[in-house]
Motif scaffolding. Structure first.
Motif, mmCIF file in Angstrom:
data_model
loop_
_atom_site.group_PDB
_atom_site.id
_atom_site.type_symbol
_atom_site.label_atom_id
_atom_site.label_comp_id
_atom_site.label_asym_id
_atom_site.label_seq_id
_atom_site.Cartn_x
_atom_site.Cartn_y
_atom_site.Cartn_z
ATOM 1 N N ARG A 86 -3.052 7.535 -4.052
ATOM 2 C CA ARG A 86 -4.409 7.479 -3.512
ATOM 3 C C ARG A 86 -5.338 6.828 -4.534
ATOM 4 N NH1 ARG A 86 -6.206 10.692 0.776
ATOM 5 N NH2 ARG A 86 -4.489 11.697 1.929
ATOM 6 N N GLU A 97 -8.537 5.771 4.539
ATOM 7 C CA GLU A 97 -8.477 7.217 4.328
ATOM 8 C C GLU A 97 -7.982 7.590 2.937
ATOM 9 O OE1 GLU A 97 -6.095 8.728 7.538
ATOM 10 O OE2 GLU A 97 -7.881 9.319 8.664
ATOM 11 N N GLU A 98 -7.101 6.756 2.372
ATOM 12 C CA GLU A 98 -6.545 7.062 1.062
ATOM 13 C C GLU A 98 -7.280 6.340 -0.069
ATOM 14 O OE1 GLU A 98 -2.344 6.399 1.261
ATOM 15 O OE2 GLU A 98 -2.116 7.662 3.035
ATOM 16 N N PRO A 101 0.802 -1.229 0.000
ATOM 17 C CA PRO A 101 0.000 0.000 0.000
ATOM 18 C C PRO A 101 0.834 1.279 0.000
ATOM 19 C CG PRO A 101 -0.946 -1.602 1.513
ATOM 20 C CD PRO A 101 0.390 -2.149 1.083
ATOM 21 N N GLU A 102 2.033 1.224 0.567
ATOM 22 C CA GLU A 102 2.882 2.411 0.610
ATOM 23 C C GLU A 102 3.427 2.794 -0.762
ATOM 24 O OE1 GLU A 102 5.848 2.332 3.779
ATOM 25 O OE2 GLU A 102 4.808 0.577 4.594
ATOM 26 N N LEU A 148 -6.382 2.009 8.692
ATOM 27 C CA LEU A 148 -6.825 3.400 8.671
ATOM 28 C C LEU A 148 -6.300 4.116 7.426
ATOM 29 C CD1 LEU A 148 -8.246 5.804 9.961
ATOM 30 C CD2 LEU A 148 -6.140 6.254 11.284
ATOM 31 N N ALA A 149 -5.002 3.952 7.160
ATOM 32 C CA ALA A 149 -4.414 4.585 5.982
ATOM 33 C C ALA A 149 -5.046 4.040 4.703
ATOM 34 C CB ALA A 149 -2.906 4.370 5.961
ATOM 35 N N LEU A 150 -5.329 2.745 4.693
ATOM 36 C CA LEU A 150 -5.943 2.125 3.520
ATOM 37 C C LEU A 150 -7.301 2.771 3.244
ATOM 38 C CD1 LEU A 150 -4.945 -0.368 1.757
ATOM 39 C CD2 LEU A 150 -6.675 -1.684 2.977
ATOM 40 N N LYS A 176 -7.592 3.242 -0.876
ATOM 41 C CA LYS A 176 -6.857 2.174 -1.553
ATOM 42 C C LYS A 176 -7.586 0.842 -1.413
ATOM 43 C CE LYS A 176 -2.438 4.532 -0.816
ATOM 44 N NZ LYS A 176 -1.139 4.544 -0.116
ATOM 45 N N ASP A 223 -1.962 -1.289 7.684
ATOM 46 C CA ASP A 223 -2.493 -0.072 8.293
ATOM 47 C C ASP A 223 -3.877 0.186 7.698
ATOM 48 O OD1 ASP A 223 -3.136 2.477 9.146
ATOM 49 O OD2 ASP A 223 -1.090 3.248 8.944
#
Length: 366
Positions: free
Chosen positions: A276, A301-302, A271-272, A297-299, A304, A295
């Motif tokens: 987006r 929010e962005e 994912p990094e 949350l990051a997945l 993905k 992660d």
């Protein structure tokens, strides 16, 4: 009385060294066919079994990536005839479950292939009077094997057997991950982590789909050189800084990331590497019981997407002939993947070469 054929196969009995032994193979029953195996890929999934990562019933006749010629058919077989050239699928569909009725055979719930059993719950093989289990109900590291009719798909006779064997697993998996799962469109960017057999198949699929740039990531320079010949436009040495290296090529990150190794660490990194709204596709299969930290949350929010790719969502009866024709048309250079060929008796040497990090694919020819 049912007649028995004595053939030879490479047996896993719990050690990482296979034993090539005589195998007693019964005649094909109703809805079954017997195949004279002509080629079998030496795949990382076979190595998972040898190294204890995945548990299988033993003794196991290894091999799941095979091609050959039908030499006997059982009662009720309608789609195949003696003399047909076929590729085997390691996940035969039952044809009657909800998933199969929806055309989603890669998530069939009625198949018994993962138990290494035919649809009726039996195994066709025995060694020294003890039941032997063809790996994933294929057992292609053998001279002959009996499989379910739906586990064998006819392809044109001018497709070489070693090429056909690879279509049965790594090619279908890699190209399918691009075309069926990610549905990559022309001009979209992608990073492929791992330039082994499946990774190179993904790269071929991306090139076929018109993706650009195509970034191959691996630790081995020889593997990266090979990736360039199959369509990678850029290559990078994979490491903890992979997301930064990807952004040096495509500043916002890639549209798609594919992991073709099965290492939890690199799966977690995917994912990094994405921009987006990008999609990460898990193609490589990790050992059993190895969770991957993501992660979430990051997945979210962005925006993905994380996609699990099982067999590239392949429908063998549809996709194997198509992939074979793409090879014949010069659009999939599958033959260039094959860097080593071995006889059945040299099967352990083929796995030793894999463990040593050899690039490309090894195939047993019989």
């Amino acid at each position: 009385m049912t007649s028995t054929l004595i053939t030879r196969g490479a047996l896993f009995t719990g050690s990482d060294r296979l034993e090539v032994r005589d195998v007693a193979l019964r005649e094909p029953g109703r809805g079954e066919v017997r195949i004279r195996i002509r080629a079998s890929g030496v795949c990382g999934s076979d190595r998972h079994v040898l190294e204890g990562d995945w548990q299988m019933p033993t003794p196991t006749i290894m091999g799941h990536e095979g091609a050959g010629i039908i030499d006997a058919v059982g009662d009720g077989v309608t789609s195949l005839e003696v003399g047909d050239h076929v590729i085997m699928t390691w996940f035969y569909p039952c044809g009657t479950c909800t998933s199969c009725r929806q055309g989603r055979t890669w998530v069939c719930t009625g198949s018994r292939s993962e138990e290494c059993l035919l649809p009726d719950g039996t195994t066709p093989a025995a060694v020294d009077g003890q039941a032997a289990y063809p790996y994933l109900a294929v057992g292609s590291m053998s001279e002959h094997i009996v499989v379910a009719e739906q586990a064998a798909v006819r392809v044109p006779q001018d497709v070489p057997f070693d090429v056909a064997a690879l279509i049965g697993c790594s090619i279908a998996t890699g190209v399918g991950a691009v075309v069926n799962d990610a549905r990559v469109q022309p001009g979209r960017s992608a990073v492929v982590i791992g330039a082994g057999g499946v990774g190179l198949s993904i790269i071929m699929g991306l090139a076929l789909a018109g993706a650009s740039p195509i970034i191959a990531a691996d630790l081995n320079e020889e593997a990266l050189e090979l990736a360039r010949t199959f369509g990678a436009t850029h290559t990078v040495r994979s490491g903890h800084d992979l997301p930064d290296l990807v952004r040096q090529i495509t500043p916002e990150g890639a549209d798609f990331a594919f992991e073709a190794i099965g290492r939890p660490e690199t799966i977690a990194m995917m994912p990094e590497t994405l921009q987006r709204g990008g999609s990460a596709v898990i193609v490589g299969l990790p050992p059993q019981g190895r969770p991957v930290p993501i992660d979430a949350l990051a997945l979210a929010e962005e925006g993905k997407t994380l996609i699990g790719s099982n067999y590239g969502s392949t429908v063998p009866a549809r996709d194997f002939p198509m992939l074979a024709q793409l090879y014949l048309d010069g659009k999939l250079p599958i033959d260039r993947l094959i860097t080593n060929r071995f006889a059945l008796d040299d099967v352990n040497a083929a796995f030793d070469l894999m463990r040593a990090g050899a690039k490309g694919r090894s195939v047993l020819v019989m």
